[in-house]
Design an enzyme around this catalytic site. Structure first.
Site, mmCIF file in Angstrom:
data_model
loop_
_atom_site.group_PDB
_atom_site.id
_atom_site.type_symbol
_atom_site.label_atom_id
_atom_site.label_comp_id
_atom_site.label_asym_id
_atom_site.label_seq_id
_atom_site.Cartn_x
_atom_site.Cartn_y
_atom_site.Cartn_z
ATOM 1 N N ILE A 114 14.772 9.144 -3.575
ATOM 2 C CA ILE A 114 15.915 9.072 -4.493
ATOM 3 C C ILE A 114 16.893 10.097 -3.916
ATOM 4 O O ILE A 114 16.718 11.298 -4.084
ATOM 5 C CB ILE A 114 15.528 9.403 -5.942
ATOM 6 C CG1 ILE A 114 14.492 8.398 -6.457
ATOM 7 C CG2 ILE A 114 16.783 9.394 -6.829
ATOM 8 C CD1 ILE A 114 13.964 8.691 -7.852
ATOM 9 N N PRO A 115 17.905 9.626 -3.188
ATOM 10 C CA PRO A 115 18.685 10.488 -2.281
ATOM 11 C C PRO A 115 19.726 11.385 -2.958
ATOM 12 O O PRO A 115 20.929 11.237 -2.770
ATOM 13 C CB PRO A 115 19.350 9.468 -1.353
ATOM 14 C CG PRO A 115 19.537 8.261 -2.221
ATOM 15 C CD PRO A 115 18.321 8.220 -3.107
ATOM 16 N N CYS A 116 19.244 12.386 -3.703
ATOM 17 C CA CYS A 116 20.159 13.308 -4.383
ATOM 18 C C CYS A 116 20.988 14.124 -3.384
ATOM 19 O O CYS A 116 22.021 14.676 -3.763
ATOM 20 C CB CYS A 116 19.397 14.207 -5.344
ATOM 21 S SG CYS A 116 18.014 15.083 -4.607
ATOM 22 N N HIS A 117 20.578 14.154 -2.122
ATOM 23 C CA HIS A 117 21.380 14.845 -1.108
ATOM 24 C C HIS A 117 22.724 14.151 -0.903
ATOM 25 O O HIS A 117 23.651 14.752 -0.356
ATOM 26 C CB HIS A 117 20.616 14.950 0.220
ATOM 27 C CG HIS A 117 20.196 13.638 0.786
ATOM 28 N ND1 HIS A 117 19.037 12.992 0.386
ATOM 29 C CD2 HIS A 117 20.776 12.831 1.716
ATOM 30 C CE1 HIS A 117 18.926 11.852 1.050
ATOM 31 N NE2 HIS A 117 19.969 11.727 1.858
#
Length: 151
Positions: A114-117
């Site tokens: 889950i690409p919170c970056h």
């Protein structure tokens, strides 16, 4: 709860599986290495992402927490590889304050997958809850070809 660890350029990562879904990704190595079909698939997909041949994960995920936490994680999952959005963008879409989105983003239990970056502040780069902090966020964005978005 089953766990396995994968070594990547972003550090050692430990995946957790519970009841047929990935529920967590943490930096560091698990004391015990379990071998389940889902963990093997998830480890392979992380290795493919690390090698630059995978741009989207295809795994069953379960995000614990509030409805807002789940909604923010769903919005983050929709951000394409190599792109970014702001906390404000997501807040407008969900009808909540940007600070609440920031807190939920920081509480993302399955970073990278889950690409919170890919979530930025209104004025650019912000913190990252993974090991290495902002340097790891920058490395992930560079890996995805989003380095031009860091300025």
């Amino acid at each position: 709860m089953a766990q396995c660890s994968v070594s990547t350029r972003f550090g050692d990562l430990t995946l957790t599986e519970e009841d047929g879904a990935i529920t967590a990704l943490r930096w560091g190595r698990a004391a015990q290495q379990d071998d389940t079909p889902l963990l093997a698939r998830a480890a392979l997909q992380l290795a493919e992402y690390d090698a630059g041949v995978r741009i989207k994960f295809d795994l069953p995920l379960r995000v614990a927490g509030s409805a807002l936490q789940r909604d923010v994680c769903a919005a983050i999952l929709a951000i394409p590889f190599g792109h970014t959005r702001t906390y404000g963008d997501i807040a407008r879409d969900l009808g909540v304050p940007a600070q609440a989105v920031g807190q939920a983003c920081g509480g993302n239990p399955i970073p990278i997958v889950i690409p919170c970056h890919r979530v930025m502040g209104a004025k650019g780069l912000t913190g990252f809850s993974g090991a290495g902090g902002i340097e790891t966020k920058v490395a992930l964005l560079r890996h995805e070809g989003a380095a031009g978005l860091l300025i």
